[in-house]
Design a protein around this motif. Sequence first.
Motif, mmCIF file in Angstrom:
data_model
loop_
_atom_site.group_PDB
_atom_site.id
_atom_site.type_symbol
_atom_site.label_atom_id
_atom_site.label_comp_id
_atom_site.label_asym_id
_atom_site.label_seq_id
_atom_site.Cartn_x
_atom_site.Cartn_y
_atom_site.Cartn_z
ATOM 1 N N ILE A 1 0.808 -1.218 0.000
ATOM 2 C CA ILE A 1 0.000 0.000 0.000
ATOM 3 C C ILE A 1 0.841 1.268 0.000
ATOM 4 C CG2 ILE A 1 -2.042 -1.094 0.978
ATOM 5 C CD1 ILE A 1 -1.285 0.050 3.712
ATOM 6 N N SER A 2 2.157 1.146 0.163
ATOM 7 C CA SER A 2 3.005 2.344 0.175
ATOM 8 C C SER A 2 3.390 2.791 -1.224
ATOM 9 C CB SER A 2 4.269 2.105 0.998
ATOM 10 O OG SER A 2 5.012 1.019 0.478
ATOM 11 N N ASP A 3 3.308 1.929 -2.198
ATOM 12 C CA ASP A 3 3.705 2.243 -3.567
ATOM 13 C C ASP A 3 3.291 1.075 -4.452
ATOM 14 O OD1 ASP A 3 4.947 3.598 -5.716
ATOM 15 O OD2 ASP A 3 6.582 4.238 -4.413
ATOM 16 N N GLU A 4 3.556 1.175 -5.736
ATOM 17 C CA GLU A 4 3.239 0.070 -6.641
ATOM 18 C C GLU A 4 4.198 -1.100 -6.483
ATOM 19 O OE1 GLU A 4 3.070 1.577 -10.616
ATOM 20 O OE2 GLU A 4 1.567 3.079 -10.088
ATOM 21 N N ARG A 5 5.410 -0.816 -5.991
ATOM 22 C CA ARG A 5 6.419 -1.856 -5.802
ATOM 23 C C ARG A 5 7.311 -1.455 -4.642
ATOM 24 N NH1 ARG A 5 11.221 0.021 -8.029
ATOM 25 N NH2 ARG A 5 10.977 1.762 -9.438
ATOM 26 N N LEU A 6 8.129 -2.374 -4.153
ATOM 27 C CA LEU A 6 9.093 -2.046 -3.113
ATOM 28 C C LEU A 6 10.077 -1.018 -3.662
ATOM 29 C CD1 LEU A 6 9.874 -5.559 -1.603
ATOM 30 C CD2 LEU A 6 8.369 -3.801 -0.669
ATOM 31 N N ARG A 7 10.495 -0.100 -2.831
ATOM 32 C CA ARG A 7 11.452 0.940 -3.212
ATOM 33 C C ARG A 7 12.797 0.675 -2.553
ATOM 34 N NH1 ARG A 7 9.866 3.775 -7.551
ATOM 35 N NH2 ARG A 7 7.641 4.165 -7.417
ATOM 36 N N SER A 8 13.854 1.156 -3.190
ATOM 37 C CA SER A 8 15.212 1.028 -2.663
ATOM 38 C C SER A 8 15.579 2.288 -1.889
ATOM 39 C CB SER A 8 16.182 0.828 -3.831
ATOM 40 O OG SER A 8 17.505 0.800 -3.367
ATOM 41 N N SER A 9 16.379 2.125 -0.836
ATOM 42 C CA SER A 9 16.863 3.281 -0.079
ATOM 43 C C SER A 9 18.290 3.044 0.407
ATOM 44 C CB SER A 9 15.976 3.547 1.132
ATOM 45 O OG SER A 9 16.551 4.568 1.936
ATOM 46 N N PRO A 10 19.158 4.058 0.251
ATOM 47 C CA PRO A 10 20.513 3.946 0.792
ATOM 48 C C PRO A 10 20.540 4.020 2.321
ATOM 49 C CG PRO A 10 20.176 6.128 -0.140
ATOM 50 C CD PRO A 10 18.956 5.318 -0.470
ATOM 51 N N LEU A 11 19.418 4.353 2.956
ATOM 52 C CA LEU A 11 19.351 4.408 4.417
ATOM 53 C C LEU A 11 19.321 3.015 5.042
ATOM 54 C CD1 LEU A 11 16.743 7.281 4.798
ATOM 55 C CD2 LEU A 11 19.231 7.423 5.111
ATOM 56 N N ILE A 12 18.946 2.013 4.242
ATOM 57 C CA ILE A 12 18.900 0.635 4.744
ATOM 58 C C ILE A 12 20.296 0.031 4.637
ATOM 59 C CG2 ILE A 12 17.925 -1.665 4.425
ATOM 60 C CD1 ILE A 12 15.467 -0.238 3.153
ATOM 61 N N ARG A 13 20.802 -0.454 5.767
ATOM 62 C CA ARG A 13 22.109 -1.113 5.782
ATOM 63 C C ARG A 13 21.930 -2.518 5.198
ATOM 64 N NH1 ARG A 13 22.087 0.883 11.615
ATOM 65 N NH2 ARG A 13 22.762 3.035 11.355
ATOM 66 N N THR A 14 22.682 -2.829 4.158
ATOM 67 C CA THR A 14 22.507 -4.093 3.450
ATOM 68 C C THR A 14 23.405 -5.194 4.010
ATOM 69 O OG1 THR A 14 24.091 -3.413 1.771
ATOM 70 C CG2 THR A 14 21.777 -2.930 1.332
ATOM 71 N N GLY A 15 23.146 -6.396 3.569
ATOM 72 C CA GLY A 15 23.938 -7.545 4.008
ATOM 73 C C GLY A 15 23.607 -7.923 5.439
ATOM 74 N N SER A 16 24.630 -8.334 6.165
ATOM 75 C CA SER A 16 24.461 -8.777 7.551
ATOM 76 C C SER A 16 24.823 -7.663 8.515
ATOM 77 C CB SER A 16 25.311 -10.020 7.810
ATOM 78 O OG SER A 16 24.838 -11.083 7.019
ATOM 79 N N THR A 17 24.156 -6.537 8.367
ATOM 80 C CA THR A 17 24.350 -5.378 9.234
ATOM 81 C C THR A 17 23.012 -5.017 9.857
ATOM 82 O OG1 THR A 17 26.072 -4.584 7.731
ATOM 83 C CG2 THR A 17 25.207 -3.007 9.312
ATOM 84 N N ALA A 18 23.012 -4.687 11.145
ATOM 85 C CA ALA A 18 21.768 -4.403 11.855
ATOM 86 C C ALA A 18 21.120 -3.118 11.361
ATOM 87 C CB ALA A 18 22.028 -4.306 13.355
ATOM 88 N N ASN A 19 19.791 -3.115 11.352
ATOM 89 C CA ASN A 19 18.979 -1.941 11.054
ATOM 90 C C ASN A 19 18.012 -1.723 12.211
ATOM 91 O OD1 ASN A 19 19.282 -0.904 8.104
ATOM 92 N ND2 ASN A 19 19.389 -3.135 7.946
ATOM 93 N N SER A 20 17.797 -0.464 12.561
ATOM 94 C CA SER A 20 16.781 -0.109 13.552
ATOM 95 C C SER A 20 15.502 0.230 12.805
ATOM 96 C CB SER A 20 17.235 1.097 14.379
ATOM 97 O OG SER A 20 18.360 0.755 15.145
#
Length: 173
Positions: free
Chosen positions: A93-112
């Motif tokens: 419901i947030s958009d037509e598809r998932l969006r990418s963001s550089p704020l998300i830490r990728t791989g095996s790194t913790a995200n809050s």
Amino acid sequence: WNQVSAPNGATEYADGLYRIWVNEPNLDVWARPGMDLGDVSIEVDALKVAGERNNRFGLICRLTGANSFYVFLISSDGFYGIGKVINGQFWLISDERLRSSPLIRTGSTANSLRADCVGSSLALYVNGKKLAEVQDTELLSGDVGLFAGAYETSGVDIRFDNFVVRDFKPATP
């Protein structure tokens, strides 16, 4: 939190963290503490410890019955979205598809992660920054929770820590 172990997944405690393991393609596994809340803010730290980066995990609010809720998700390859599940049927419901963001830490790194479900407003925050906000009034109260899911490849293993839920009460005059 519940602890369930099955061949296709598990919810359990491991190494001092809450673990959701998904061992079947195209499956979501979720856990809930058994609360009934309306307006809430939910926070958790999440870390992928195994599996593909193309996964999904996050927070749930307003879970009613067995399979109707709002879901706030990110992936270990940097995508995010807000979805709604009604009687087991998922809609983004947030958009037509998932969006990418550089704020998300990728791989095996913790995200809050933080999800705010206040009135008709649903907002997703990652690492202190708002990524998405939508309006929806279909679900007004229910349980909160955590989830993880796999796409084509099983073996998704997400660990959660520092879960906090704040119940927003209306101000009294």
